[in-house]
Design a protein around this motif. Structure first.
Motif, short mmCIF file in Angstrom:
data_model
loop_
_atom_site.label_atom_id
_atom_site.label_comp_id
_atom_site.label_asym_id
_atom_site.label_seq_id
_atom_site.Cartn_x
_atom_site.Cartn_y
_atom_site.Cartn_z
N LEU A 109 0.83 -1.20 0.00
CA LEU A 109 0.00 0.00 0.00
C LEU A 109 0.87 1.25 0.00
O LEU A 109 0.69 2.15 -0.84
CB LEU A 109 -0.92 0.00 1.22
CG LEU A 109 -1.70 1.28 1.48
CD1 LEU A 109 -2.71 1.53 0.37
CD2 LEU A 109 -2.41 1.23 2.84
N PHE A 110 1.82 1.34 0.92
CA PHE A 110 2.66 2.54 1.02
C PHE A 110 3.53 2.70 -0.23
O PHE A 110 3.73 3.82 -0.71
CB PHE A 110 3.54 2.47 2.26
CG PHE A 110 2.81 2.70 3.56
CD1 PHE A 110 1.45 3.00 3.58
CD2 PHE A 110 3.47 2.63 4.76
CE1 PHE A 110 0.78 3.22 4.76
CE2 PHE A 110 2.81 2.84 5.97
CZ PHE A 110 1.46 3.13 5.97
N GLN A 111 4.05 1.60 -0.74
CA GLN A 111 4.87 1.68 -1.95
C GLN A 111 4.06 2.21 -3.12
O GLN A 111 4.51 3.07 -3.88
CB GLN A 111 5.45 0.31 -2.27
CG GLN A 111 6.60 -0.10 -1.36
CD GLN A 111 7.15 -1.46 -1.69
OE1 GLN A 111 6.43 -2.34 -2.20
NE2 GLN A 111 8.43 -1.67 -1.41
N GLU A 112 2.84 1.69 -3.28
CA GLU A 112 1.98 2.11 -4.38
C GLU A 112 1.65 3.59 -4.29
O GLU A 112 1.72 4.33 -5.28
CB GLU A 112 0.69 1.28 -4.37
CG GLU A 112 -0.30 1.66 -5.46
CD GLU A 112 -1.61 0.89 -5.35
OE1 GLU A 112 -2.58 1.32 -6.01
OE2 GLU A 112 -1.67 -0.11 -4.60
N LEU A 113 1.29 4.04 -3.10
CA LEU A 113 0.93 5.45 -2.92
C LEU A 113 2.13 6.36 -3.15
O LEU A 113 2.00 7.44 -3.77
CB LEU A 113 0.37 5.67 -1.52
CG LEU A 113 -0.99 5.00 -1.21
CD1 LEU A 113 -1.33 5.15 0.26
CD2 LEU A 113 -2.09 5.62 -2.07
N ASN A 114 3.30 5.95 -2.69
CA ASN A 114 4.50 6.78 -2.82
C ASN A 114 4.98 6.86 -4.26
O ASN A 114 5.51 7.87 -4.69
CB ASN A 114 5.61 6.23 -1.92
CG ASN A 114 6.71 7.22 -1.67
OD1 ASN A 114 6.45 8.39 -1.43
ND2 ASN A 114 7.95 6.76 -1.74
N GLU A 115 4.77 5.79 -5.00
CA GLU A 115 5.16 5.79 -6.42
C GLU A 115 4.21 6.64 -7.25
O GLU A 115 4.62 7.29 -8.20
CB GLU A 115 5.19 4.35 -6.95
CG GLU A 115 6.36 3.53 -6.40
CD GLU A 115 6.26 2.05 -6.74
OE1 GLU A 115 5.29 1.68 -7.46
OE2 GLU A 115 7.12 1.27 -6.29
N ALA A 116 2.92 6.63 -6.88
CA ALA A 116 1.94 7.43 -7.62
C ALA A 116 2.14 8.92 -7.39
O ALA A 116 2.05 9.72 -8.34
CB ALA A 116 0.52 7.02 -7.21
N LEU A 117 2.43 9.30 -6.16
CA LEU A 117 2.69 10.69 -5.81
C LEU A 117 3.51 10.68 -4.53
O LEU A 117 3.03 10.20 -3.50
CB LEU A 117 1.37 11.45 -5.57
CG LEU A 117 1.51 12.93 -5.20
CD1 LEU A 117 2.08 13.72 -6.38
CD2 LEU A 117 0.16 13.50 -4.78
N PRO A 118 4.76 11.15 -4.58
CA PRO A 118 5.62 11.06 -3.40
C PRO A 118 4.92 11.54 -2.13
O PRO A 118 4.30 12.61 -2.11
CB PRO A 118 6.80 11.96 -3.77
CG PRO A 118 6.87 11.88 -5.25
CD PRO A 118 5.44 11.79 -5.72
N VAL A 119 5.01 10.74 -1.09
CA VAL A 119 4.31 11.00 0.17
C VAL A 119 5.20 11.81 1.11
O VAL A 119 6.33 11.42 1.39
CB VAL A 119 3.90 9.66 0.84
CG1 VAL A 119 3.26 9.93 2.20
CG2 VAL A 119 2.96 8.88 -0.06
N THR A 120 4.67 12.94 1.58
CA THR A 120 5.40 13.79 2.53
C THR A 120 5.42 13.15 3.91
O THR A 120 6.45 13.11 4.58
CB THR A 120 4.74 15.17 2.62
OG1 THR A 120 4.63 15.73 1.31
CG2 THR A 120 5.53 16.09 3.53
N CYS A 121 4.26 12.67 4.34
CA CYS A 121 4.19 11.96 5.62
C CYS A 121 2.92 11.13 5.69
O CYS A 121 1.99 11.32 4.89
CB CYS A 121 4.29 12.91 6.81
SG CYS A 121 2.76 13.67 7.32
N ILE A 122 2.90 10.21 6.63
CA ILE A 122 1.74 9.35 6.87
C ILE A 122 1.21 9.68 8.26
O ILE A 122 1.97 9.78 9.22
CB ILE A 122 2.13 7.87 6.80
CG1 ILE A 122 2.64 7.52 5.39
CG2 ILE A 122 0.97 6.95 7.19
CD1 ILE A 122 3.44 6.24 5.33
N VAL A 123 -0.11 9.86 8.37
CA VAL A 123 -0.76 9.97 9.67
C VAL A 123 -1.51 8.66 9.88
O VAL A 123 -2.51 8.39 9.23
CB VAL A 123 -1.72 11.16 9.74
CG1 VAL A 123 -2.41 11.21 11.11
CG2 VAL A 123 -0.98 12.47 9.47
N ALA A 124 -0.98 7.83 10.77
CA ALA A 124 -1.50 6.48 10.95
C ALA A 124 -2.25 6.34 12.26
O ALA A 124 -1.85 6.92 13.29
CB ALA A 124 -0.37 5.45 10.90
#
Length: 479
Positions: A109-124
């Motif tokens: 999940l995180f890899q897919e989201l980061n590849e689609a649009l670089p992720v600044t941070c995650i609020v989990a």
């Protein structure tokens, strides 16, 4: 050099925040509000939501079209599976199933989201700190948002101390009544009976208890910790948490905070809608309009609580015998062995004379209504905060998780309600309803109103929660 090219090169990238809740209504609803507050500040949000919850929101609320119309591409959903089949009841027994499913899928999940649009941070969600490992490997900062209050978090954090001191497991009735001494700052308040339901085990190797321990002690590894509370409410325990989690943001009550920020932008947008998984019956508001001020006790046990028909009848007789007006939410399929219309004649008469029943209510509006004088509640953290923000005293009947602790704090520390945990008896219900609505009514209303004023100040511009959210936003932007 072309000035347009310079502008393009130097303009900072819009921060992209992934918000990752545990898939229960109270968790999703609260994290949607934090996500919207971040979006209002110009951050781009990807909100992870289970297919089941996404469908229920679309069916019962205007959440999807409203967020799309307000924020466009800056607020998008990532729909995933939660590991639970169909309409299976989302209760304590399902938690480990969901937990295992999300743990297995978090890397992809995180890899897919980061590849689609670089992720600044995650609020989990704080119940999913297993995601810290993957975030670290991908080089993405991760912030933990605990959907419980700081006091419950602190108790969870100190479970190893309680085990070492022999206070867990709880041994017999004496252990239930004995004051717990191993939670710094909470000595003299919490009994064994008031510990979160996960602590009510005879074996400390219990999987649910061990999961709570494991997830909680990982929290200091995160970049920061967010609570849906305000400084004045929880200052004493926050000072203890701060020694372990150095960067803490208190941004609540979130429903009032979002309302405050929306009102600042446009007075017409100030009303915050409820993100409901059930059909909201607004006819109860018309009924409340016809009732005298502070004359109604609102009864709702939240989105997860299950009860037996016998328990339902005890509450019903207690409310009927109290002679007080009541608005009662009985969530579909929340009472085992109960069919609407099967009530005894005297209870039907009580409804006709002074009661109203719905399957689900717009709770925040109900609690803010002038006719409501008290709240018979399960004491989930959201309901507790909503009651505090509305200045409504509580009669507490906790079900599980953090609710046992919340009810104790409401009655013994904040002095804004009565605790009825572990009791379901019509005479006790009748007596406590009358205490809250008649005998001690003015005292409880006074202390509750003072707390409501403090909550409003916290989420107003310049208040502690307002400034804490501003700091959180600036810290995310700096990432």
């Amino acid at each position: 050099m072309n000035s347009g090219l310079v502008s393009t090169i130097t303009q900072p990238r819009q921060p992209h925040v992934v918000v990752y809740p545990f898939p229960f209504q109270s968790h999703v609803n609260t994290m949607l509000r934090l996500a919207e507050l971040l979006c209002l500040a110009g951050l781009r949000i990807t909100f992870v939501i289970s297919e089941y919850n996404h469908t229920r929101l679309a069916r019962n609320a205007d959440t999807h079209p409203r967020l799309s119309a307000s924020y466009g591409k800056d607020f998008v959903y990532k729909v995933v599976q939660d590991g639970i089949d169909g309409d299976a009841t989302r209760t304590e027994e399902t938690i480990r199933t969901v937990h295992s499913k999300y743990r297995d899928d978090v890397r992809s999940l995180f890899q897919e989201l980061n590849e689609a649009l670089p992720v600044t941070c995650i609020v989990a969600d704080g119940y999913m700190t297993f995601s810290i490992d993957t975030a670290e490997e991908l080089g993405i900062p991760l912030i933990v948002f605990r959907l419980i209050g700081p006091r419950c978090f602190w108790v969870y954090y100190n479970i190893p101390r309680m085990i070492e001191a022999g206070e867990l497991p709880i041994m017999g009735e004496d252990g239930m009544e004995r004051l717990v001494q191993s939670v710094p700052g909470m000595e003299g308040i919490v009994r064994g009976r008031d510990l979160p339901s996960f602590c009510r085990v005879t074996d400390i190797s219990d999987p649910a208890l061990q999961t709570i321990i494991t997830q909680t002690i990982q929290t200091p590894r995160a970049q920061a910790l967010v609570f849906n509370t305000f400084e004045k409410l929880d200052a004493s325990v926050l000072a203890h948490v701060q020694k372990h989690c150095h960067k803490i943001y208190t941004v609540g009550p979130l429903h009032k905070h979002l309302e405050s920020r929306l009102t600042r932008i446009s007075s017409e947008r100030g009303q915050v809608p409820f993100n409901s998984f059930w059909h909201v019956d607004r006819s109860c508001l018309d009924w409340l309009d016809k009732q005298p001020p502070r004359s109604v006790i609102y009864v709702s046990f939240g989105s997860v609580t299950m009860m037996t028909r016998e328990q339902l009848m005890e509450f019903w007789h207690g409310l009927a015998n109290s002679r007080e007006r009541f608005l009662w939410v009985i969530r579909p399929e929340s009472v085992a062995g109960y069919e609407q219309g099967s009530e005894p004649v005297e209870l039907k008469r009580a409804i006709e004379e002074r009661g109203y029943m719905v399957g689900w209510a717009p709770q925040e509006e109900v609690l803010e209504h002038n006719a409501v004088g008290a709240f018979l509640t399960h004491n989930g953290w959201n309901s507790t905060l909503e009651s505090i923000a509305a200045g409504v005293p509580m009669l507490c009947w906790p079900y599980f998780a953090d609710q046992q602790l919340n009810s104790r704090v409401v009655s013994e520390e904040w002095k804004i309600g009565l605790d009825m945990k572990d009791v379901c008896d019509r005479e006790v219900v009748q007596r406590m309803v009358q205490d809250l609505m008649v005998d001690w009514k003015e005292e409880f209303l006074k202390s509750s109103r003072e707390m409501a004023i403090a909550a409003k100040e916290a989420v107003s511009e310049g208040g502690s929660s307002w400034e804490s959210l501003d700091s959180l936003i600036e810290d995310i932007k700096s990432m």
